[in-house]
Design a protein around this motif. Structure first.
Motif, short mmCIF file in Angstrom:
data_model
loop_
_atom_site.label_atom_id
_atom_site.label_comp_id
_atom_site.label_asym_id
_atom_site.label_seq_id
_atom_site.Cartn_x
_atom_site.Cartn_y
_atom_site.Cartn_z
N MET A 117 -17.32 2.21 -1.81
CA MET A 117 -16.54 1.00 -2.09
C MET A 117 -16.93 -0.14 -1.15
N LEU A 118 -17.13 0.19 0.12
CA LEU A 118 -17.53 -0.83 1.09
C LEU A 118 -18.88 -1.44 0.71
N LEU A 164 -14.97 5.86 0.00
CA LEU A 164 -14.72 4.66 0.80
C LEU A 164 -16.02 3.97 1.20
N HIS A 206 0.85 -1.18 0.00
CA HIS A 206 0.00 0.00 0.00
C HIS A 206 0.89 1.23 0.00
N ASN A 247 -18.47 -3.59 -2.37
CA ASN A 247 -17.80 -4.86 -2.07
C ASN A 247 -18.72 -5.85 -1.37
N TYR A 291 -11.64 -4.49 7.03
CA TYR A 291 -10.62 -3.45 7.10
C TYR A 291 -11.20 -2.09 6.68
N LEU A 292 -11.97 -2.09 5.58
CA LEU A 292 -12.57 -0.85 5.11
C LEU A 292 -13.52 -0.26 6.15
N SER A 293 -14.33 -1.10 6.75
CA SER A 293 -15.28 -0.65 7.75
C SER A 293 -14.55 -0.07 8.96
N ALA A 350 -11.46 -7.87 3.49
CA ALA A 350 -11.21 -6.51 3.03
C ALA A 350 -12.30 -5.57 3.53
N ASN A 351 -13.54 -6.03 3.51
CA ASN A 351 -14.65 -5.20 3.97
C ASN A 351 -14.51 -4.87 5.46
N ALA A 400 -11.52 1.23 9.00
CA ALA A 400 -10.90 2.48 8.59
C ALA A 400 -11.93 3.61 8.56
N LEU A 401 -13.10 3.32 8.02
CA LEU A 401 -14.16 4.33 7.96
C LEU A 401 -14.56 4.78 9.37
#
Length: 103
Positions: free
Chosen positions: A51-52, A48, A30, A55, A90-92, A87-88, A94-95
């Motif tokens: 994207m979540l 973001l 990254h 996904n 991690y995205l969640s 991945a979802n 981060a959000l």
């Protein structure tokens, strides 16, 4: 006096390696930049979030498609679903951090 000399470059990459329960190892990098833009904007948060949501939808579609196949192909598709789910997560997370919301 604080020292920030090592933060004067444009950016650097963080490399992550993941190993699943079957022993498959995945490595990805990254790029990270330093600067004011790194704090995030409302537009970036909206992207973001989109994207979540996107996904999550794809993971559900993949899961449905996997049910139409047998053998190794189905096995690999289910791995893809697991990867989307991870991945979802991690995205969640981060959000939540970027929005200042508790877990």
């Amino acid at each position: 006096m604080e020292h920030h000399e090592h933060h004067e470059h444009a950016g650097h990459a963080h490399e992550h390696t993941h190993t699943d329960e079957h022993g498959h190892t995945y490595t990805h990098s990254h790029p990270h930049t330093h600067g004011e833009e790194g704090h995030g904007s409302q537009q970036a948060l909206a992207v973001l979030g989109y994207m979540l949501e996107h996904n999550v939808h794809h993971a559900a579609e993949l899961s449905d498609l996997a049910g139409q196949f047998d053998g190794e192909a189905r096995h690999q598709l289910l791995h893809a679903v697991e990867s989307f789910d991870q991945a979802n997560g991690y995205l969640s997370a981060a959000l939540d951090l970027l929005k200042g919301e508790p877990k």
